[in-house]
Write an enzyme that holds these catalytic residues in place. Sequence first.
Site, PDB file in Angstrom:
ATOM      1  N   PHE A   8       0.822  -1.200   0.000  1.00  0.00           N
ATOM      2  CA  PHE A   8       0.000   0.000   0.000  1.00  0.00           C
ATOM      3  C   PHE A   8       0.862   1.258   0.000  1.00  0.00           C
ATOM      4  O   PHE A   8       1.886   1.330   0.690  1.00  0.00           O
ATOM      5  CB  PHE A   8      -0.870   0.066   1.269  1.00  0.00           C
ATOM      6  CG  PHE A   8      -1.933  -0.985   1.374  1.00  0.00           C
ATOM      7  CD1 PHE A   8      -3.213  -0.757   0.878  1.00  0.00           C
ATOM      8  CD2 PHE A   8      -1.666  -2.193   1.998  1.00  0.00           C
ATOM      9  CE1 PHE A   8      -4.210  -1.722   0.991  1.00  0.00           C
ATOM     10  CE2 PHE A   8      -2.658  -3.161   2.124  1.00  0.00           C
ATOM     11  CZ  PHE A   8      -3.927  -2.927   1.618  1.00  0.00           C
ATOM     12  N   ASP A   9       0.422   2.259  -0.745  1.00  0.00           N
ATOM     13  CA  ASP A   9       0.872   3.617  -0.507  1.00  0.00           C
ATOM     14  C   ASP A   9       0.265   4.048   0.826  1.00  0.00           C
ATOM     15  O   ASP A   9      -0.689   3.433   1.312  1.00  0.00           O
ATOM     16  CB  ASP A   9       0.382   4.504  -1.660  1.00  0.00           C
ATOM     17  CG  ASP A   9       0.636   5.969  -1.423  1.00  0.00           C
ATOM     18  OD1 ASP A   9       1.772   6.327  -1.065  1.00  0.00           O
ATOM     19  OD2 ASP A   9      -0.312   6.756  -1.584  1.00  0.00           O
ATOM     20  N   LEU A  10       0.798   5.120   1.410  1.00  0.00           N
ATOM     21  CA  LEU A  10       0.278   5.578   2.698  1.00  0.00           C
ATOM     22  C   LEU A  10      -0.655   6.774   2.543  1.00  0.00           C
ATOM     23  O   LEU A  10      -1.853   6.677   2.790  1.00  0.00           O
ATOM     24  CB  LEU A  10       1.440   5.925   3.635  1.00  0.00           C
ATOM     25  CG  LEU A  10       1.064   6.323   5.063  1.00  0.00           C
ATOM     26  CD1 LEU A  10       0.358   5.182   5.790  1.00  0.00           C
ATOM     27  CD2 LEU A  10       2.306   6.762   5.834  1.00  0.00           C
ATOM     28  N   ASP A  11      -0.097   7.915   2.120  1.00  0.00           N
ATOM     29  CA  ASP A  11      -0.891   9.146   2.013  1.00  0.00           C
ATOM     30  C   ASP A  11      -1.973   9.016   0.949  1.00  0.00           C
ATOM     31  O   ASP A  11      -1.684   8.659  -0.201  1.00  0.00           O
ATOM     32  CB  ASP A  11       0.018  10.328   1.648  1.00  0.00           C
ATOM     33  CG  ASP A  11       0.952  10.702   2.781  1.00  0.00           C
ATOM     34  OD1 ASP A  11       0.469  10.790   3.925  1.00  0.00           O
ATOM     35  OD2 ASP A  11       2.152  10.901   2.518  1.00  0.00           O
TER      36      ASP A  11
END
Length: 212
Positions: A8-11
């Site tokens: 996953f990306d975070l932001d």
Amino acid sequence: MRYPVVLFDLDGTLIDSGPIILASMRHASRTVLGRDPDEELVRAAIGGPGLIAQMRDLDPDRVDELVEVYRAHNEPLHETLESFTGILELLPVLRDEGRTLGVVTAKRGKTVGLAFDRFPVLRETMDVLVGAEDTERHKPDPDPLLEALRRLEASPSDAVYIGDSPFDVRAAKAAGLGAIAVGWGGIHTDERLLAEEPDALVHTTEELHGLL
């Protein structure tokens, strides 16, 4: 299962950080440069090569000062962070299904730690974290994703990357992973995401889970 490894990306993907990023960019530009930034250009760069590159776009001669002011404003705002509907609840479900999970972000480790402190389930469910310090090149280059797979001893064909920006989709495709774009980040339009030709664009966690 289709994807044993889910990165996953975070932001804008796991946490709703777009508003605090924009607020801190405005604050840094006003404080250091005495002007508002071009918000369209700021939005377009979020999710890409990282904060230093974004500040270089604002003023290449005052990058260090801009970064310092941004971080001083942004870090306390992590106490106000919210997550997106259902996404953090999905993480334990994916783990229970036997999947390996990870976060790959352009944030530095210290700032990621603030988000993990705010949402302990992130620390509890993630098997790997790759941040800004871990690779020389950043998204849209594939290096951060390949580093995560290296640490997990996993193959690109077994993995998918989920993110809210065009840079996420490009990085996933360049690394040979599946690429799923999410439309709930609030920064990038569906049109811009679809222009990168992800494997799918989803708007709910139910849709996402169904694809995994």
